[in-house]
Design an enzyme around this catalytic site. Structure first.
Site, PDB file in Angstrom:
ATOM      1  CB  CYS A  98      -1.045   0.119   1.023  1.00 59.26           C
ATOM      2  SG  CYS A  98      -2.062   1.198   1.198  1.00 59.26           S
ATOM      3  CG  HIS A 200      -3.076  -2.981   3.584  1.00 57.16           C
ATOM      4  ND1 HIS A 200      -2.308  -2.697   4.660  1.00 57.16           N
ATOM      5  CD2 HIS A 200      -3.799  -1.758   3.649  1.00 57.16           C
ATOM      6  CE1 HIS A 200      -2.297  -0.887   3.943  1.00 57.16           C
ATOM      7  NE2 HIS A 200      -3.613  -0.766   3.427  1.00 57.16           N
TER       8      HIS A 200
END
Ligand code: GLN
Length: 246
Positions: A98, A200
């Protein structure tokens, strides 16, 4: 059969770039090494510290809020850039998640401000005024050495939209979720053993095959790692896939 080698992992900015289970990803790598008798060593590279390209077999950058990314972006571009490129050139593995993924590219544009990136992969990210891209996500991934395409399951939450340049190839095809920009149908980036993704976590506990791929590549092994009892991980993966609706 016990492995003689030790997996050396270096986490970049572990205090600043660690939202959403990044420590869990590192712990999973440790456990899967230890269960196989492979040594595991975790070091860190923080703000102001040049990156030693020989220090680790696997470099890890986690997710971060825009404000923390700002601090890391300049450090990455100015202090660590050379070391990171040298590490990638000698075949070290990298996993960037991310915020860390965004910083591997050329730039991250936030309104009138443009943060520099490491320039390791050909991509740019722009912070959009539109809604954050949030939710469970599943992508289909093909990696060298894997006998078949696999599904990577995770969770995304990003305001940035990432565009791959002509020299970048996506990590996977979006089955469910938004991916790089909510439109292109692709997610993440892969350049050799360098992987960037919006997914994630717990990314690696949910996708132990990816953890094993990274461990094997980082150790330079061609043959597969000895199997482990992954019944629990497989159940968690199946559950994540169900939640993502794939
Ligand atoms: N700050 C970045 C974004 O919102 C990355 C967020 C994250 O790492 N979850 O796009």
């Amino acid at each position: 059969m016990p492995e003689a080698r030790t997996l050396r992992v270096c986490a970049l900015y572990p205090e600043l770039m660690n939202i959403y289970a990044d420590r869990g990803n590192l712990l999973l790598l440790r456990r899967r090494c230890e269960w196989r008798g492979i040594g595991f060593e975790l070091t860190a590279s923080d703000l102001g510290e040049p990156l030693d390209p020989e220090q680790a077999d696997l470099y890890y950058i986690g997710g971060g809020q825009d404000r923390d990314q700002r601090l890391c972006a300049f450090d990455l571009a100015e202090v660590k850039r050379e070391g990171l490129h040298a590490a990638a050139a000698r075949g070290a593995a990298m996993l960037a998640v991310c915020g860390g993924y965004q910083l591997l590219g050329h730039s991250y544009e936030l309104g009138r401000e443009t943060l520099p990136g490491a320039g390791l992969v050909d991509l740019r990210t722009v912070r959009s005024d539109g809604p954050r891209l949030i939710g469970n996500v599943a992508i289909e991934v093909e990696l060298p050495g894997l006998d078949r395409p696999r599904v990577l399951a995770g969770f995304e939450n990003h305001g940035g939209r990432t565009q791959l340049g002509p020299d970048a190839r996506a990590l996977g095809r979006v089955l469910r979720g938004h991916g790089n920009d909510g439109r292109s149908g692709v997610e993440g980036v892969r350049r050799g053993t360098v992987i960037g993704t919006y997914l994630h976590g717990p990314l690696l506990p949910k996708n132990v095959w990816l953890a094993d791929w990274l461990i094997a590549r980082a150790l330079g092994r061609e043959e597969p790692l000895p199997p482990l009892d992954d019944a629990l991980e497989a159940a968690a993966h199946a559950e994540a896939r169900r939640a993502a609706g794939s």
